[in-house]
Design a protein around this motif. Sequence first.
Motif, PDB file in Angstrom:
ATOM      1  N   TRP A 188       4.586  50.057  28.784  1.00 22.57           N
ATOM      2  CA  TRP A 188       5.675  50.047  29.772  1.00 22.57           C
ATOM      3  C   TRP A 188       5.670  51.315  30.633  1.00 22.57           C
ATOM      4  O   TRP A 188       5.960  51.272  31.812  1.00 22.57           O
ATOM      5  CB  TRP A 188       7.039  49.950  29.061  1.00 22.57           C
ATOM      6  CG  TRP A 188       7.267  48.654  28.363  1.00 22.57           C
ATOM      7  CD1 TRP A 188       6.668  47.459  28.624  1.00 22.57           C
ATOM      8  CD2 TRP A 188       8.151  48.419  27.253  1.00 22.57           C
ATOM      9  NE1 TRP A 188       7.127  46.504  27.756  1.00 22.57           N
ATOM     10  CE2 TRP A 188       8.038  47.054  26.910  1.00 22.57           C
ATOM     11  CE3 TRP A 188       9.032  49.220  26.536  1.00 22.57           C
ATOM     12  CZ2 TRP A 188       8.776  46.480  25.878  1.00 22.57           C
ATOM     13  CZ3 TRP A 188       9.770  48.650  25.511  1.00 22.57           C
ATOM     14  CH2 TRP A 188       9.634  47.298  25.189  1.00 22.57           C
ATOM     15  N   ARG A 195       3.010  40.492  25.552  1.00 23.45           N
ATOM     16  CA  ARG A 195       3.749  40.299  26.798  1.00 23.45           C
ATOM     17  C   ARG A 195       3.894  38.822  27.135  1.00 23.45           C
ATOM     18  O   ARG A 195       4.901  38.382  27.665  1.00 23.45           O
ATOM     19  CB  ARG A 195       3.041  41.049  27.943  1.00 23.45           C
ATOM     20  CG  ARG A 195       3.609  40.785  29.314  1.00 23.45           C
ATOM     21  CD  ARG A 195       5.063  41.229  29.372  1.00 23.45           C
ATOM     22  NE  ARG A 195       5.703  40.950  30.652  1.00 23.45           N
ATOM     23  CZ  ARG A 195       6.554  39.954  30.850  1.00 23.45           C
ATOM     24  NH1 ARG A 195       6.835  39.133  29.862  1.00 23.45           N
ATOM     25  NH2 ARG A 195       7.125  39.788  32.019  1.00 23.45           N
ATOM     26  N   GLN A 249      14.527  37.008  34.856  1.00 26.32           N
ATOM     27  CA  GLN A 249      13.805  38.223  34.485  1.00 26.32           C
ATOM     28  C   GLN A 249      13.901  39.229  35.639  1.00 26.32           C
ATOM     29  O   GLN A 249      13.798  38.860  36.810  1.00 26.32           O
ATOM     30  CB  GLN A 249      12.326  37.887  34.210  1.00 26.32           C
ATOM     31  CG  GLN A 249      12.098  37.157  32.908  1.00 26.32           C
ATOM     32  CD  GLN A 249      12.110  38.094  31.712  1.00 26.32           C
ATOM     33  OE1 GLN A 249      11.331  39.024  31.629  1.00 26.32           O
ATOM     34  NE2 GLN A 249      13.016  37.847  30.771  1.00 26.32           N
ATOM     35  N   THR A 273       4.589  44.451  32.623  1.00 28.12           N
ATOM     36  CA  THR A 273       4.530  44.104  31.207  1.00 28.12           C
ATOM     37  C   THR A 273       5.873  44.273  30.513  1.00 28.12           C
ATOM     38  O   THR A 273       5.968  44.114  29.307  1.00 28.12           O
ATOM     39  CB  THR A 273       3.516  44.982  30.451  1.00 28.12           C
ATOM     40  OG1 THR A 273       3.923  46.336  30.580  1.00 28.12           O
ATOM     41  CG2 THR A 273       2.127  44.812  30.982  1.00 28.12           C
ATOM     42  N   LEU A 274       6.904  44.653  31.264  1.00 26.39           N
ATOM     43  CA  LEU A 274       8.198  44.905  30.624  1.00 26.39           C
ATOM     44  C   LEU A 274       9.128  43.702  30.803  1.00 26.39           C
ATOM     45  O   LEU A 274       9.644  43.488  31.895  1.00 26.39           O
ATOM     46  CB  LEU A 274       8.819  46.176  31.222  1.00 26.39           C
ATOM     47  CG  LEU A 274       9.821  46.922  30.352  1.00 26.39           C
ATOM     48  CD1 LEU A 274      10.122  48.283  30.939  1.00 26.39           C
ATOM     49  CD2 LEU A 274      11.078  46.173  30.117  1.00 26.39           C
ATOM     50  N   PRO A 275       9.321  42.932  29.746  1.00 28.96           N
ATOM     51  CA  PRO A 275      10.183  41.764  29.888  1.00 28.96           C
ATOM     52  C   PRO A 275      11.638  42.127  29.650  1.00 28.96           C
ATOM     53  O   PRO A 275      11.982  42.685  28.621  1.00 28.96           O
ATOM     54  CB  PRO A 275       9.678  40.844  28.770  1.00 28.96           C
ATOM     55  CG  PRO A 275       9.164  41.772  27.720  1.00 28.96           C
ATOM     56  CD  PRO A 275       8.785  43.066  28.384  1.00 28.96           C
ATOM     57  N   ILE A 276      12.491  41.854  30.611  1.00 25.57           N
ATOM     58  CA  ILE A 276      13.928  42.072  30.385  1.00 25.57           C
ATOM     59  C   ILE A 276      14.709  41.210  31.362  1.00 25.57           C
ATOM     60  O   ILE A 276      14.356  41.114  32.538  1.00 25.57           O
ATOM     61  CB  ILE A 276      14.306  43.570  30.502  1.00 25.57           C
ATOM     62  CG1 ILE A 276      15.774  43.772  30.123  1.00 25.57           C
ATOM     63  CG2 ILE A 276      14.008  44.139  31.875  1.00 25.57           C
ATOM     64  CD1 ILE A 276      16.171  45.210  29.916  1.00 25.57           C
ATOM     65  N   PRO A 312      12.638  42.763  25.579  1.00 26.11           N
ATOM     66  CA  PRO A 312      11.885  43.916  25.069  1.00 26.11           C
ATOM     67  C   PRO A 312      11.772  43.953  23.543  1.00 26.11           C
ATOM     68  O   PRO A 312      10.694  44.218  23.014  1.00 26.11           O
ATOM     69  CB  PRO A 312      12.673  45.122  25.588  1.00 26.11           C
ATOM     70  CG  PRO A 312      13.927  44.602  26.160  1.00 26.11           C
ATOM     71  CD  PRO A 312      13.735  43.163  26.465  1.00 26.11           C
ATOM     72  N   SER A 317      11.800  41.330  36.624  1.00 29.99           N
ATOM     73  CA  SER A 317      10.564  41.430  37.407  1.00 29.99           C
ATOM     74  C   SER A 317      10.426  40.315  38.437  1.00 29.99           C
ATOM     75  O   SER A 317       9.582  40.386  39.323  1.00 29.99           O
ATOM     76  CB  SER A 317       9.357  41.424  36.471  1.00 29.99           C
ATOM     77  OG  SER A 317       9.436  40.327  35.587  1.00 29.99           O
TER      78      SER A 317
END
Lengths: 264, 265
Positions: free
Chosen positions: B29, B204, A133, A97-100, B210, A135
């Motif tokens: 997170w 999400r 991304q 769930t961590l978008p970066i 972020p 991920s």
Amino acid sequence: MKLEAFVTLAQARHSTDMSLITIEGLTVTYGSVTALKNVSLDVNAGEIVTIVGPNGSGKTSLLKAIIGAVTPLEGSVRIKQGLKIGYVPQRLNLDPTLPISVGKFMRLTNKINKRLCAIALQQAGVTKLAEKQMSQLSGGQLQRVLLARALLGNPEILVLDEATQGLDQPGSADFYRQIEKVRKETGCAVLMISHDLHVVMSTSDRVICLNGHICCSGAPETVVATPEYQELFGTETNGALALYRHSHDHKHDHSSSENTETVN
Amino acid sequence: MLDDFMTRAFIAGLGLALVSAPLGCFVVWRRMAYFGDATAHAAMLGVALSLAVQTDVIYGALIFAIIMAWATTQLSGRNYAMDTLLGVFAHSFLAVGLVIVSFLSGVRIDLMAYLFGDILAVSVSDLGIIWAGTLIVLGLIAWRWRPLFLSTLNEELSYASGYNPKREQLFLTIALGITVAVSIKVVGVLLITAMLIIPAAAARNLARDPELMVFAAGLVSCISVIAGLRSSYIFDTPPGPTIVCVALFIFIVLNLFKTFKRLLH
């Protein structure tokens, strides 16, 4: 990197040698368990030092003491004033769930522009990933991005914590070749921790065999020949460059470490 | 303007929506969902004790939420796993709280108001406390954003960059305690975690960054509060649960949309 905060009083003694990191009589305990006992070690400019040891031998504790994540019970860790350390962690806790994006991750710890970011990615052998991304990266790509991040700000020393865990044999070999290339290009020292002996050995200037205390150290060929090393890792590794990982039995590690005085 | 109870409800709800967005993202997170839940349960003991000494429940709730969060952070990993400790403390604090309330004779206490919130009964002074808490938490997270984020990714990396992840965890813990305390009157002890997690999880699908995810979570929360309050007025349903239902609806729609988009490609 703000490591000054962790420098001990020993810093007052002016160090005249070339050491980037000087560890003296380091003892680390967790409650009643002794992880490290009286460990002394120097890392000099430009050299590749590999620390090997079975699971629970205090490798990670040693590394944590260097970056200031644990407080030693005794002894000191001296860091050369203003030393730039490039730290490469073992893995990231990347929740899906961590978008970066890769570029954003690179800029988290260093304020840099896109060009410097691209150069670092290229040095680490991964170009064109900046927009991706985190991920979505493969294990090997992620390790290289972590390496690229560590290379930002031109570190004098790279510190790697089991950086190839989770990579397969050719993947690890590639990664270590990349490290060697980086060292050649930038002249930075490398301190790495591994139980992945096979490939590591051939690229190291110095190998330190750890099992709570330093069992033996020296050039790769010398270390493999010592009885201490053979007791710890078994004689099947006599030819250090044999395909070690596959024949390695973790149970054997534990049984042999029980014979020694310090157990973590 | 603040004389109207619906207006006060909207203002209180939007405060909660803004505070839960960034915190909810960190909870998701860092996989702390159960942690948020446990903190909220433990706050019930604080509520009970506040009622016993006749002070505003928000203070007791705040103290117990922070004690709970701090204690589990300190104790975990010694003899019991974090999960076990949370289970032991959270539910026993809730139980003890309910038992204490039963001893309080004289006052008839509407427990439902604390378990599920009573946003329509929010007073002007409650509004002050809710927004003060919201601004403190938003300020705290904005100030610690980078180190908090870094320690979420990797503790050693955080140490190597000069930030102590344990300290960052403490900041997050305090922020969570404040959030729980200020949201008790709005959605109640049992639904706080829903407001933390559902908007963040829904967001999400909208974000590749972020900060954008926090922003999107805030948007989802605000829409849930506004639409939830409106619907609860129209359909005469309890406001707290209705707000959560709207958030769930948005979550489902966004996920269906994403699945649909993937199928088309």
